[in-house]
Design a protein around this motif. Sequence first.
Motif, PDB file in Angstrom:
ATOM      1  N   SER A  85      -1.424 -25.358 -17.634  1.00  0.00           N
ATOM      2  CA  SER A  85      -1.211 -23.932 -17.358  1.00  0.00           C
ATOM      3  C   SER A  85       0.185 -23.737 -16.759  1.00  0.00           C
ATOM      4  O   SER A  85       0.968 -24.678 -16.698  1.00  0.00           O
ATOM      5  CB  SER A  85      -2.272 -23.423 -16.387  1.00  0.00           C
ATOM      6  N   ASP A  86       0.430 -22.561 -16.265  1.00  0.00           N
ATOM      7  CA  ASP A  86       1.763 -22.205 -15.770  1.00  0.00           C
ATOM      8  C   ASP A  86       2.211 -23.127 -14.634  1.00  0.00           C
ATOM      9  O   ASP A  86       1.614 -23.167 -13.566  1.00  0.00           O
ATOM     10  CB  ASP A  86       1.708 -20.745 -15.275  1.00  0.00           C
ATOM     11  N   ARG A  87       3.299 -23.871 -14.861  1.00  0.00           N
ATOM     12  CA  ARG A  87       3.818 -24.785 -13.843  1.00  0.00           C
ATOM     13  C   ARG A  87       4.896 -24.124 -12.998  1.00  0.00           C
ATOM     14  O   ARG A  87       5.491 -24.768 -12.129  1.00  0.00           O
ATOM     15  CB  ARG A  87       4.371 -26.049 -14.511  1.00  0.00           C
ATOM     16  N   LYS A  88       5.179 -22.851 -13.229  1.00  0.00           N
ATOM     17  CA  LYS A  88       6.255 -22.178 -12.495  1.00  0.00           C
ATOM     18  C   LYS A  88       5.718 -21.426 -11.272  1.00  0.00           C
ATOM     19  O   LYS A  88       6.471 -20.747 -10.585  1.00  0.00           O
ATOM     20  CB  LYS A  88       6.975 -21.196 -13.430  1.00  0.00           C
ATOM     21  N   THR A  89       4.405 -21.510 -11.013  1.00  0.00           N
ATOM     22  CA  THR A  89       3.848 -20.757  -9.891  1.00  0.00           C
ATOM     23  C   THR A  89       4.157 -21.443  -8.564  1.00  0.00           C
ATOM     24  O   THR A  89       4.437 -22.644  -8.518  1.00  0.00           O
ATOM     25  CB  THR A  89       2.314 -20.647  -9.999  1.00  0.00           C
ATOM     26  N   ALA A  90       4.069 -20.642  -7.483  1.00  0.00           N
ATOM     27  CA  ALA A  90       4.286 -21.199  -6.144  1.00  0.00           C
ATOM     28  C   ALA A  90       3.239 -22.261  -5.836  1.00  0.00           C
ATOM     29  O   ALA A  90       3.543 -23.290  -5.225  1.00  0.00           O
ATOM     30  CB  ALA A  90       4.231 -20.082  -5.104  1.00  0.00           C
ATOM     31  N   GLU A  91       2.011 -22.037  -6.262  1.00  0.00           N
ATOM     32  CA  GLU A  91       0.939 -23.014  -6.022  1.00  0.00           C
ATOM     33  C   GLU A  91       1.297 -24.373  -6.632  1.00  0.00           C
ATOM     34  O   GLU A  91       1.183 -25.409  -5.989  1.00  0.00           O
ATOM     35  CB  GLU A  91      -0.386 -22.510  -6.630  1.00  0.00           C
ATOM     36  N   GLU A 123      -6.828 -24.588  -1.397  1.00  0.00           N
ATOM     37  CA  GLU A 123      -7.971 -25.391  -1.817  1.00  0.00           C
ATOM     38  C   GLU A 123      -8.438 -24.970  -3.208  1.00  0.00           C
ATOM     39  O   GLU A 123      -8.788 -25.809  -4.034  1.00  0.00           O
ATOM     40  CB  GLU A 123      -9.138 -25.227  -0.824  1.00  0.00           C
ATOM     41  N   SER A 124      -8.425 -23.651  -3.447  1.00  0.00           N
ATOM     42  CA  SER A 124      -8.932 -23.191  -4.741  1.00  0.00           C
ATOM     43  C   SER A 124      -8.010 -23.645  -5.874  1.00  0.00           C
ATOM     44  O   SER A 124      -8.473 -24.012  -6.952  1.00  0.00           O
ATOM     45  CB  SER A 124      -9.118 -21.671  -4.745  1.00  0.00           C
ATOM     46  N   PHE A 125      -6.701 -23.668  -5.629  1.00  0.00           N
ATOM     47  CA  PHE A 125      -5.790 -24.162  -6.665  1.00  0.00           C
ATOM     48  C   PHE A 125      -6.003 -25.657  -6.909  1.00  0.00           C
ATOM     49  O   PHE A 125      -5.963 -26.131  -8.047  1.00  0.00           O
ATOM     50  CB  PHE A 125      -4.325 -23.900  -6.308  1.00  0.00           C
ATOM     51  N   PHE A 126      -6.245 -26.372  -5.821  1.00  0.00           N
ATOM     52  CA  PHE A 126      -6.513 -27.808  -5.973  1.00  0.00           C
ATOM     53  C   PHE A 126      -7.721 -28.032  -6.880  1.00  0.00           C
ATOM     54  O   PHE A 126      -7.675 -28.791  -7.845  1.00  0.00           O
ATOM     55  CB  PHE A 126      -6.723 -28.442  -4.591  1.00  0.00           C
ATOM     56  N   SER A 129      -6.958 -26.887 -10.550  1.00  0.00           N
ATOM     57  CA  SER A 129      -6.030 -27.741 -11.295  1.00  0.00           C
ATOM     58  C   SER A 129      -6.658 -29.095 -11.612  1.00  0.00           C
ATOM     59  O   SER A 129      -6.460 -29.639 -12.697  1.00  0.00           O
ATOM     60  CB  SER A 129      -4.719 -27.907 -10.526  1.00  0.00           C
ATOM     61  N   VAL A 130      -7.433 -29.647 -10.675  1.00  0.00           N
ATOM     62  CA  VAL A 130      -8.077 -30.939 -10.944  1.00  0.00           C
ATOM     63  C   VAL A 130      -9.100 -30.790 -12.069  1.00  0.00           C
ATOM     64  O   VAL A 130      -9.189 -31.621 -12.973  1.00  0.00           O
ATOM     65  CB  VAL A 130      -8.740 -31.511  -9.667  1.00  0.00           C
ATOM     66  N   LYS A 131      -9.853 -29.679 -12.013  1.00  0.00           N
ATOM     67  CA  LYS A 131     -10.879 -29.463 -13.044  1.00  0.00           C
ATOM     68  C   LYS A 131     -10.284 -29.193 -14.419  1.00  0.00           C
ATOM     69  O   LYS A 131     -10.953 -29.369 -15.433  1.00  0.00           O
ATOM     70  CB  LYS A 131     -11.776 -28.280 -12.656  1.00  0.00           C
ATOM     71  N   SER A 132      -9.029 -28.731 -14.454  1.00  0.00           N
ATOM     72  CA  SER A 132      -8.430 -28.341 -15.733  1.00  0.00           C
ATOM     73  C   SER A 132      -7.975 -29.536 -16.562  1.00  0.00           C
ATOM     74  O   SER A 132      -7.657 -29.390 -17.731  1.00  0.00           O
ATOM     75  CB  SER A 132      -7.241 -27.414 -15.489  1.00  0.00           C
ATOM     76  N   VAL A 151     -14.983 -32.955  -3.716  1.00  0.00           N
ATOM     77  CA  VAL A 151     -15.669 -32.846  -2.419  1.00  0.00           C
ATOM     78  C   VAL A 151     -15.154 -33.910  -1.444  1.00  0.00           C
ATOM     79  O   VAL A 151     -14.955 -33.658  -0.267  1.00  0.00           O
ATOM     80  CB  VAL A 151     -17.204 -32.965  -2.603  1.00  0.00           C
ATOM     81  N   ARG A 152     -14.922 -35.113  -1.977  1.00  0.00           N
ATOM     82  CA  ARG A 152     -14.441 -36.182  -1.103  1.00  0.00           C
ATOM     83  C   ARG A 152     -13.012 -35.918  -0.615  1.00  0.00           C
ATOM     84  O   ARG A 152     -12.672 -36.160   0.536  1.00  0.00           O
ATOM     85  CB  ARG A 152     -14.514 -37.524  -1.830  1.00  0.00           C
ATOM     86  N   LEU A 153     -12.149 -35.412  -1.524  1.00  0.00           N
ATOM     87  CA  LEU A 153     -10.736 -35.281  -1.166  1.00  0.00           C
ATOM     88  C   LEU A 153     -10.396 -34.014  -0.382  1.00  0.00           C
ATOM     89  O   LEU A 153      -9.402 -33.991   0.342  1.00  0.00           O
ATOM     90  CB  LEU A 153      -9.856 -35.356  -2.419  1.00  0.00           C
ATOM     91  N   LEU A 154     -11.213 -32.971  -0.523  1.00  0.00           N
ATOM     92  CA  LEU A 154     -10.863 -31.710   0.155  1.00  0.00           C
ATOM     93  C   LEU A 154     -10.596 -31.883   1.649  1.00  0.00           C
ATOM     94  O   LEU A 154      -9.541 -31.488   2.133  1.00  0.00           O
ATOM     95  CB  LEU A 154     -11.949 -30.652  -0.076  1.00  0.00           C
ATOM     96  N   PRO A 155     -11.538 -32.487   2.404  1.00  0.00           N
ATOM     97  CA  PRO A 155     -11.248 -32.642   3.838  1.00  0.00           C
ATOM     98  C   PRO A 155     -10.074 -33.586   4.106  1.00  0.00           C
ATOM     99  O   PRO A 155      -9.311 -33.379   5.051  1.00  0.00           O
ATOM    100  CB  PRO A 155     -12.547 -33.215   4.420  1.00  0.00           C
ATOM    101  N   VAL A 156      -9.919 -34.616   3.255  1.00  0.00           N
ATOM    102  CA  VAL A 156      -8.823 -35.573   3.460  1.00  0.00           C
ATOM    103  C   VAL A 156      -7.479 -34.852   3.373  1.00  0.00           C
ATOM    104  O   VAL A 156      -6.562 -35.093   4.160  1.00  0.00           O
ATOM    105  CB  VAL A 156      -8.900 -36.718   2.413  1.00  0.00           C
TER     106      VAL A 156
END
Length: 667
Positions: A85-91, A123-126, A129-132, A151-156
């Motif tokens: 997807s768009d790689r030019k976003t701030a996220e 978090e939502s972008f993470f 993007s991982v799911k995509s 789920v494992r990486l979010l808190p890390v």
Amino acid sequence: MNHDNQLNTTPNIKDFNFAVDRFADIEILRFRVPDFEKLSLKQKELIYYLNQAALEGYDILYDQNNKHNLCVRRTLEAVYENYVSDRKTAEFENLFTYLKRIWMGNGIHHHYSEDKFVPEFSESFFKESVKSIDPANLPLSENETIDDLIVRLLPVIFDPTIYPKKTNQEDGVDLIRTSGNNFYGDDISQAEVETFYSNMKNPDDKKPVSYGLNSKLVKESGVLFEKTYKIDGLYGSAIAKIVGWMEKAATVAENDNQKDVINTLIDFYKTGILRTYDEYSIKWVKNVSSLVDFVNGFTETYGDPLGMKASWESLVNFKNLEATKRTEIISSNAQWFEDHSPVEPGFKKEEVKGVSAKVITATILSGDCYPATPIGINLPNSNWIRHEYGSKSVTIENITEAYDQASLGNGFNDEFMWSEVERQCAKDFASLTNNLHTDLHECLGHGSGKLLPGVDSDALKAYGSTIEEARADLFGLYYMGDPNMVELGLLPTMEAHKAEYYSFIMNGLMTQLTRIQPGKNIEESHMRNRQLIASWVYEKGKADNVIEMRKRNNSTFVLINDYEKLRILFGKLLAEIQRIKSTGDFDAAKNVVENYGVKVNSKLHVEVLERYKKLNLAPYRGFVNPVYELEKDSSGNITDVTISYDENYVDQHLRYAKKYSNLPTYN
Ligand code: ZN
């Protein structure tokens, strides 16, 4: 293969582009490898194999720094390479910057402050993007879903209370449980670690091994045991590759001693026996005649709050013959320096041995030397080996060259130095005096003095590293101002030492605060040492107005009014620091570090950060490595090793992650 862009000669310093990349608080530089082309084919080949052995350990430090680091890095690399997807976003940009910081820190913590990075993507972008991306590109373990991974990486990544610090040095808490690194299993307390290792130590052993150096301490069913780093143990898959290249290196060693050094290291990697490591260290320190040399292994213990577990690192190098003449003057006068130091006679070494001094040219950096790298090395660390066999000290001059060249005219001295007098002195002498201070620190400082009989080398515990660095720095500072430096040919004029005195005090009292986040205290031991020295001499010299903090247009400046008295104060503090070390005076170490080295003047801190911000400079620097390639003729014989300098930071890490990523995601 097309070698048109590869060079047969070292690029000219004026045409060389030292700057590579810039992000967050980091600037990435490249370094030249002067005179590589003048080495013999055999020496080049040896360097090539040692370089490969260095790169094969690329993953190890990540896992040592935190058990989730490889998973975080591989997940983000997969997103970076496959996100459509768009790689030019701030996220996306912010995720990319976070990945660059992960590479710089060898994990989720800042390489210097040791604090966990705060991601600037959501978090939502993470999740999105991982799911995509195709799950085949993600570091999923067996039967694991993308959701499990997330789920494992979010808190890390996102929870600031999880692993807030890599190595916690804070007084009065359990340093093991509050450190985010991976030298000890979960649910092991500091008290358990201390008991485990004090039971292992034999107080009568005059030649103790470095207990715990090459293992992770874990607990299963209530029982503590070590998982050793070795070819059939922890990190075995990376160690096997390292050993493979080391075996090739042994076939082209410069001499039998060097071959023996390499073979003994191979032995250690195969067995994990710490006595073998000591044998290796002794052979390594005695091998001074070779042009090519290397560090490869579990070496420095700064990453462990208890100073036992060693981080993996590698650095390959060859001797810089011209610059080595300077350090030969220092080492051939080592006994004179020891005898004339202001330290109490009982704490001095009667005989200073084996101070081998040389200036080197690094060819590759890896592990704890990459991307951030030391400018000097003094090894081995074992006290009894140092005492009996001395140590090898080196200054890495092609790295300091890159720092100096990248700093010319960046506005820093104009902002922070008091007047044109200090600035001119710095222009004329700082490059030389900076290198000379490093030489004195490494060649003499760390090797000077002795422990009184019966004093435990770990007696100063968490304060040990700061005291040791202060000792080495003070030894250098004291002698920098000695009139004999001109006679010895080390300084062109006595005026020159002022460049180092001024920049050391300015840095210790003020400008190193640019590396500290607002509201934080100083944690890192080299930084604690520098503030300790500067604020101690400032306070003790107050009555005589030796050092002054003066305001001009609301900006604070350091003035040195009396350089001779400043030198006397350095000598007094050196005597006290050596007394603390020699007698293992823990309370005094704690007092001097806590009172002078830790707490930050918050008002000055804010001011320095504001002034520094206007300059738009990066407070930290890292490096990319050159790229080496074997050239072969039609029958497969090696005809040359070429070196090229054009790889950028991102390409280098992505290439290493494919070519040299040898460890499972969890170890
Ligand atoms: Zn040091």
